[in-house]
Motif scaffolding. Sequence first.
Motif, mmCIF file in Angstrom:
data_model
loop_
_atom_site.group_PDB
_atom_site.id
_atom_site.type_symbol
_atom_site.label_atom_id
_atom_site.label_comp_id
_atom_site.label_asym_id
_atom_site.label_seq_id
_atom_site.Cartn_x
_atom_site.Cartn_y
_atom_site.Cartn_z
ATOM 1 N N ALA A 63 -50.859 12.144 27.358
ATOM 2 C CA ALA A 63 -51.742 11.235 28.083
ATOM 3 C C ALA A 63 -52.234 11.965 29.321
ATOM 4 O O ALA A 63 -51.445 12.323 30.188
ATOM 5 C CB ALA A 63 -50.991 9.964 28.467
ATOM 6 N N ASN A 64 -53.549 12.207 29.407
ATOM 7 C CA ASN A 64 -54.063 13.009 30.521
ATOM 8 C C ASN A 64 -54.840 12.177 31.543
ATOM 9 O O ASN A 64 -55.482 12.719 32.424
ATOM 10 C CB ASN A 64 -54.916 14.171 30.004
ATOM 11 N N GLY A 65 -54.769 10.854 31.435
ATOM 12 C CA GLY A 65 -55.361 10.021 32.460
ATOM 13 C C GLY A 65 -56.188 8.883 31.877
ATOM 14 O O GLY A 65 -56.535 8.917 30.694
ATOM 15 N N PRO A 66 -56.392 7.883 32.710
ATOM 16 C CA PRO A 66 -55.971 7.758 34.106
ATOM 17 C C PRO A 66 -54.484 7.423 34.236
ATOM 18 O O PRO A 66 -53.806 7.190 33.242
ATOM 19 C CB PRO A 66 -56.849 6.624 34.636
ATOM 20 N N GLY A 67 -54.029 7.376 35.492
ATOM 21 C CA GLY A 67 -52.640 7.041 35.760
ATOM 22 C C GLY A 67 -52.193 7.627 37.077
ATOM 23 O O GLY A 67 -53.014 8.040 37.912
ATOM 24 N N SER A 68 -50.892 7.671 37.273
ATOM 25 C CA SER A 68 -50.313 8.267 38.473
ATOM 26 C C SER A 68 -50.690 9.741 38.553
ATOM 27 O O SER A 68 -50.488 10.491 37.601
ATOM 28 C CB SER A 68 -48.784 8.124 38.428
ATOM 29 N N PHE A 69 -51.235 10.172 39.690
ATOM 30 C CA PHE A 69 -51.662 11.558 39.817
ATOM 31 C C PHE A 69 -50.485 12.508 39.575
ATOM 32 O O PHE A 69 -50.615 13.499 38.855
ATOM 33 C CB PHE A 69 -52.252 11.800 41.210
ATOM 34 N N THR A 70 -49.334 12.196 40.172
ATOM 35 C CA THR A 70 -48.162 13.058 39.999
ATOM 36 C C THR A 70 -47.684 13.043 38.554
ATOM 37 O O THR A 70 -47.390 14.094 37.971
ATOM 38 C CB THR A 70 -47.029 12.614 40.932
ATOM 39 N N GLY A 71 -47.605 11.860 37.964
ATOM 40 C CA GLY A 71 -47.169 11.751 36.579
ATOM 41 C C GLY A 71 -48.079 12.502 35.620
ATOM 42 O O GLY A 71 -47.612 13.169 34.690
ATOM 43 N N LEU A 72 -49.390 12.397 35.847
ATOM 44 C CA LEU A 72 -50.332 13.116 34.979
ATOM 45 C C LEU A 72 -50.163 14.618 35.096
ATOM 46 O O LEU A 72 -50.197 15.334 34.089
ATOM 47 C CB LEU A 72 -51.769 12.722 35.335
ATOM 48 N N ARG A 73 -49.970 15.102 36.314
ATOM 49 C CA ARG A 73 -49.788 16.546 36.496
ATOM 50 C C ARG A 73 -48.523 17.031 35.795
ATOM 51 O O ARG A 73 -48.515 18.101 35.171
ATOM 52 C CB ARG A 73 -49.747 16.890 37.986
ATOM 53 N N ILE A 74 -47.446 16.238 35.886
ATOM 54 C CA ILE A 74 -46.198 16.623 35.226
ATOM 55 C C ILE A 74 -46.370 16.624 33.711
ATOM 56 O O ILE A 74 -45.970 17.571 33.022
ATOM 57 C CB ILE A 74 -45.052 15.680 35.652
ATOM 58 N N GLY A 75 -46.965 15.560 33.179
ATOM 59 C CA GLY A 75 -47.157 15.469 31.737
ATOM 60 C C GLY A 75 -48.036 16.573 31.192
ATOM 61 O O GLY A 75 -47.709 17.228 30.189
ATOM 62 N N VAL A 76 -49.169 16.804 31.860
ATOM 63 C CA VAL A 76 -50.111 17.822 31.383
ATOM 64 C C VAL A 76 -49.526 19.229 31.517
ATOM 65 O O VAL A 76 -49.651 20.053 30.603
ATOM 66 C CB VAL A 76 -51.455 17.701 32.134
ATOM 67 N N SER A 77 -48.867 19.508 32.640
ATOM 68 C CA SER A 77 -48.294 20.848 32.810
ATOM 69 C C SER A 77 -47.185 21.103 31.797
ATOM 70 O O SER A 77 -47.051 22.223 31.275
ATOM 71 C CB SER A 77 -47.773 21.041 34.230
ATOM 72 N N THR A 78 -46.397 20.072 31.468
ATOM 73 C CA THR A 78 -45.359 20.223 30.442
ATOM 74 C C THR A 78 -45.990 20.501 29.079
ATOM 75 O O THR A 78 -45.554 21.397 28.341
ATOM 76 C CB THR A 78 -44.488 18.959 30.367
ATOM 77 N N ALA A 79 -47.031 19.734 28.738
ATOM 78 C CA ALA A 79 -47.721 19.946 27.462
ATOM 79 C C ALA A 79 -48.334 21.344 27.392
ATOM 80 O O ALA A 79 -48.255 22.023 26.356
ATOM 81 C CB ALA A 79 -48.798 18.880 27.275
ATOM 82 N N CYS A 90 -54.077 21.382 21.502
ATOM 83 C CA CYS A 90 -53.674 20.261 22.344
ATOM 84 C C CYS A 90 -54.668 19.103 22.209
ATOM 85 O O CYS A 90 -55.845 19.307 21.902
ATOM 86 C CB CYS A 90 -53.613 20.674 23.813
ATOM 87 N N ALA A 91 -54.165 17.908 22.498
ATOM 88 C CA ALA A 91 -55.014 16.727 22.593
ATOM 89 C C ALA A 91 -54.750 16.071 23.938
ATOM 90 O O ALA A 91 -53.619 15.658 24.208
ATOM 91 C CB ALA A 91 -54.719 15.752 21.459
ATOM 92 N N GLY A 92 -55.778 16.020 24.786
ATOM 93 C CA GLY A 92 -55.685 15.286 26.044
ATOM 94 C C GLY A 92 -56.176 13.870 25.811
ATOM 95 O O GLY A 92 -57.377 13.629 25.658
ATOM 96 N N CYS A 93 -55.244 12.932 25.739
ATOM 97 C CA CYS A 93 -55.550 11.567 25.291
ATOM 98 C C CYS A 93 -55.739 10.612 26.461
ATOM 99 O O CYS A 93 -54.954 10.620 27.411
ATOM 100 C CB CYS A 93 -54.422 11.046 24.396
ATOM 101 N N SER A 94 -56.755 9.776 26.370
ATOM 102 C CA SER A 94 -56.932 8.714 27.353
ATOM 103 C C SER A 94 -55.699 7.815 27.344
ATOM 104 O O SER A 94 -55.288 7.312 26.293
ATOM 105 C CB SER A 94 -58.172 7.883 27.011
ATOM 106 N N THR A 95 -55.117 7.603 28.519
ATOM 107 C CA THR A 95 -53.969 6.700 28.614
ATOM 108 C C THR A 95 -54.344 5.305 28.139
ATOM 109 O O THR A 95 -53.555 4.633 27.460
ATOM 110 C CB THR A 95 -53.478 6.623 30.069
ATOM 111 N N LEU A 96 -55.544 4.848 28.489
ATOM 112 C CA LEU A 96 -55.982 3.497 28.141
ATOM 113 C C LEU A 96 -56.207 3.361 26.640
ATOM 114 O O LEU A 96 -55.774 2.386 26.019
ATOM 115 C CB LEU A 96 -57.251 3.153 28.923
#
Length: 240
Positions: A63-79, A90-96
Amino acid sequence: MNILALEASAKAASCCVCRDDFLLAQSYQHSGLTHSRTLLPMVEDLLKNSGLSLDDMELIAVANGPGSFTGLRIGVSTAKGLAWAKALPCAGCSTLESMAWNLSHLEGADICCAMDARRSQVYAARFVIEEGRPVRLRADEAISAAQLAEEIKNRKKPQILVGDGWELCYNELTSRALPCLVAPPHLRYPSAWGVARCALAMAERGELTTAAALAPAYHRLSQAERERLEREQQGQKQEN
């Protein structure tokens, strides 16, 4: 296709492995610990307990956004780290949109996805379920609940609310006598399974990307960026 999906956009963190649309394993944690401490160990344990490894994966989704800025950075950097190691797409998926997939069994339903964006706004998107998949009715955007209500006032269908912005939307819609329902708790919030289903649809449409190109989609400036912009604008006014 074996998909490893990550979700860290909100308060809870989750990860799962799917084979196409079949859920093989999922891990979910809402303990209050930061995602930087929990997400990668969750992935490692999930794969180990499933008898799988990163070598078995064919796609990394997040999930690459929207959402918590910190959470998105952690999730995307881990992926990105996981995908880069094995040169996986990779697939950057809309959280919504990923949340809407949780309700894809409700044929014909209107799904209103809303995440709390603070400052009296929600990150919102709307979908209708057609042939077992969400079809987008509006783009992801940070708007007020009042604006969202104006958009749907002539829709004439109950809105099923998902996301942690549901209460703000529910209060606004019911105050206008607009019909709405709240999804049950286990389907109301972001989950890695929704991310995996969204990723599979993106793969079918040829919308995958590389680890290098994968990036968060914040949909709004951070508080620090807003404050810097305000200072710059104020300085320009003083100079003039």
